[in-house]
Design an enzyme around this catalytic site. Sequence first.
Site, PDB file in Angstrom:
ATOM      1  N   CYS B 213     -87.143  21.043 -20.811  1.00  7.95           N
ATOM      2  CA  CYS B 213     -87.527  21.632 -19.541  1.00  7.95           C
ATOM      3  C   CYS B 213     -86.268  21.935 -18.735  1.00  7.95           C
ATOM      4  O   CYS B 213     -85.453  21.052 -18.484  1.00  7.95           O
ATOM      5  CB  CYS B 213     -88.425  20.663 -18.781  1.00  7.95           C
ATOM      6  SG  CYS B 213     -88.873  21.257 -17.150  1.00  7.95           S
ATOM      7  N   CYS B 238     -93.003  17.294 -15.274  1.00 12.86           N
ATOM      8  CA  CYS B 238     -92.913  17.961 -13.980  1.00 12.86           C
ATOM      9  C   CYS B 238     -93.919  19.110 -13.977  1.00 12.86           C
ATOM     10  O   CYS B 238     -94.714  19.247 -14.899  1.00 12.86           O
ATOM     11  CB  CYS B 238     -91.492  18.433 -13.668  1.00 12.86           C
ATOM     12  SG  CYS B 238     -91.003  19.968 -14.478  1.00 12.86           S
ATOM     13  N   ASP B 361     -67.562  34.072 -34.836  1.00 17.97           N
ATOM     14  CA  ASP B 361     -68.063  32.787 -35.319  1.00 17.97           C
ATOM     15  C   ASP B 361     -69.349  33.041 -36.096  1.00 17.97           C
ATOM     16  O   ASP B 361     -70.332  33.527 -35.544  1.00 17.97           O
ATOM     17  CB  ASP B 361     -68.355  31.895 -34.101  1.00 17.97           C
ATOM     18  CG  ASP B 361     -68.848  30.526 -34.508  1.00 17.97           C
ATOM     19  OD1 ASP B 361     -68.965  30.261 -35.716  1.00 17.97           O
ATOM     20  OD2 ASP B 361     -69.115  29.725 -33.596  1.00 17.97           O
TER      21      ASP B 361
HETATM   22 ZN   LIG Z   1     -90.047  19.428 -16.433  1.00 19.30          ZN
END
Ligand SMILES: [Zn+2]
Lengths: 246, 448
Positions: B213, B238, B361
């Site tokens: 998150c 959350c 790369d």
């Molecule tokens: Zn969260």
Amino acid sequence: MNIKIVHLYPDLLNLYGDRGNIQCMVMRCRWRGIDAQVKEYRLGDRVDFSDADIVLLGGGSDREQQIVCTKLQSIRSDFSAYVEDGGTVIAVCGGYQLLGHYYDTPDGRMEGLSLVDLYTQQGSPRLISNVILKNEEFPYEIVGFENHGGRTFIGDNKPFGTVAFGFGNNGEDGKEGVMYKNVIGTYLHGPLLPKNPHVCDRLIGTALERRFGSSQLEPLDDEDEKRANRYIVERFVKEEKQASDR
Amino acid sequence: MDIRRMTAVNTAKAASWASRLLGKGGTTFSGKLAMKMDPSVLKDLAAQVRKKIFVTCGTNGKTTTNNLLCSMLEAQGYKVVCNRMGANMLEGVAAAFAGAADLAGNLDADYACIEIDEASAVKVFRYFKPDYMIITNLFRDQLDRYGEIDIIMDVLEKAIRMAPDMKIIVNGDDSLAAFMAQETGNPYVCYGISEKVVSGQENSREVREGRFCKNCGALLEYDFYHYSQMGVYHCPSCSFKRPAIQYDASNVSFGNGLSFDVSGRHLEANYRGFYNIYNILAVWSAVSEAQLPTDRFNEVLGSYKPQFGRNEVFRLGESRVLLNLAKNPAGFNQNIAAVLEDKTPKDLIIVINDNAQDGKDISWLWDVDFDSLSHESIRSITVSGIRALDMHLRLKYVGIKSTTSPDTASAIRQKLSEGCKNLYVLVNYTALYDAHKLLQEMEKKYEH
Ligand SMILES: [Zn+2]
């Protein structure tokens, strides 16, 4: 025979093809009839070092590294005991920085594991380059790619190699990475091991030695690996030469 | 009449024409020249666009999405400025506008459809503020150029904040893109796919971005994945979750061609690859948001000719050759999946370069799921390009045999003469131009 490879926090530290390092170790064991199992630990897992033979700590973005480093302190004493006992560790990029005491950035200090006496400071610009290293302990050059903002200082420790092309630990002292007991820390990814089978076999060798008391590794046909390694050496040594001729 | 702008436009046109003659195909040079002669050329020309300016950003699918949108607008009879060739840095954008202007330095355009490199948006937005921005997705790409995905997000967010009225049209299934769109405070709408279409994704070893998150750092939970980090997700700790989806595809089917329903309409296209559902959805959303007619949508999808190297098919005598650009892990995985959707025997050539535009790369090769190429329908794999040896090793370590052939042209010729008449060529960025040119020339020879 079997060995266990412990991969620490691949959900966070997997930025530069660490899967290639794991894959390389597993296959080079398998081709020799050694069964290599990979155990991945996620953040919050209790890490069991007692049956670990090789521990891989990879690189993440700064943000992800920050998340890891706050949780790492809980495994510090077990990890340290493993290292002091001769346990094999390969730490790349961010993982290499975490081996040391700290990594200072403008946003503050990230505490490391203090497994090896080294420290890192953020610098600018990022050091980005193909890299060629020399180390007499290995039969031919070590090649890879580096991309790091951190400048690492290893004091009196042995480097993983001296820089023949690229920047290395800090772009100043000509050293790259660190070797301490059976720990290798390095900024080289690309990933490190497939084009450096000599390094991979050293990791497998020290792991077998510690577990079984013998490190005799059956030789493999490394023509493909050597060709890919040689290509990098020849291409960038040539580039270096052209630059100095100008 | 603005003499300076006129000179800049004409010089750019001449330079672009000359560089095409020289076979460079590079528009960058002409754009650079125009901006040097008249620093405000881009600002002035963009201001002449009569209706709206669309820009498209995101790691994968930019060119297809942007060009398809342009075709939709043109089908409605509008005049459109578009950087069709995908030159998407500041100079390329300037070249597109200069190229579309007339010799007096004036622009006759209703709309502009511009794809912009994520890191270049901050530079481009100094000259004009678009009305809409499509964000297709955010994946790991060309690590050595941008550092990391966090850096790309920061710089793109900065650009978006420069244009607070610009409406964002974002892929809501991508947690990274969706989070960023919400963070900026700009108005936004989302497109996505709320039904589970692909099975077996839970067990995929695919490296996924944005597992965490962006708001609180917790591991996101997914109801299911479509591919990479695309899916239906929420944060367990959350309030961050997949936003409401205004343009939601349902009854999705893909394989040989793809189709789905959106906003009560049934859309169909003869393309391969799951990712093309998102590209089409993005265009549908943009057209709908701008309240443009959609009556000819399917027709345009049917006649749309992809930009070269995007599922481009060549007929060489009895052989069919499909050329596809694959420049990062997410794109490559999707391309491999598309190759395997074709069950008939085939040969495969993979070309990997490490020039600046490709990313020097190439460690990303190890994040691609090449394991799935050990498939009975794949009769041979040839690796080519500057980093052929690395690609050869990559396959060796998943137990897949390949032949190394540094020269791509001879690799293609060889497979045409002794292969199974069904050839796939997967290339990264700088290998694309040569492979395309070569195949085009060969196709012409067969026609005569
Ligand atoms: Zn969260």
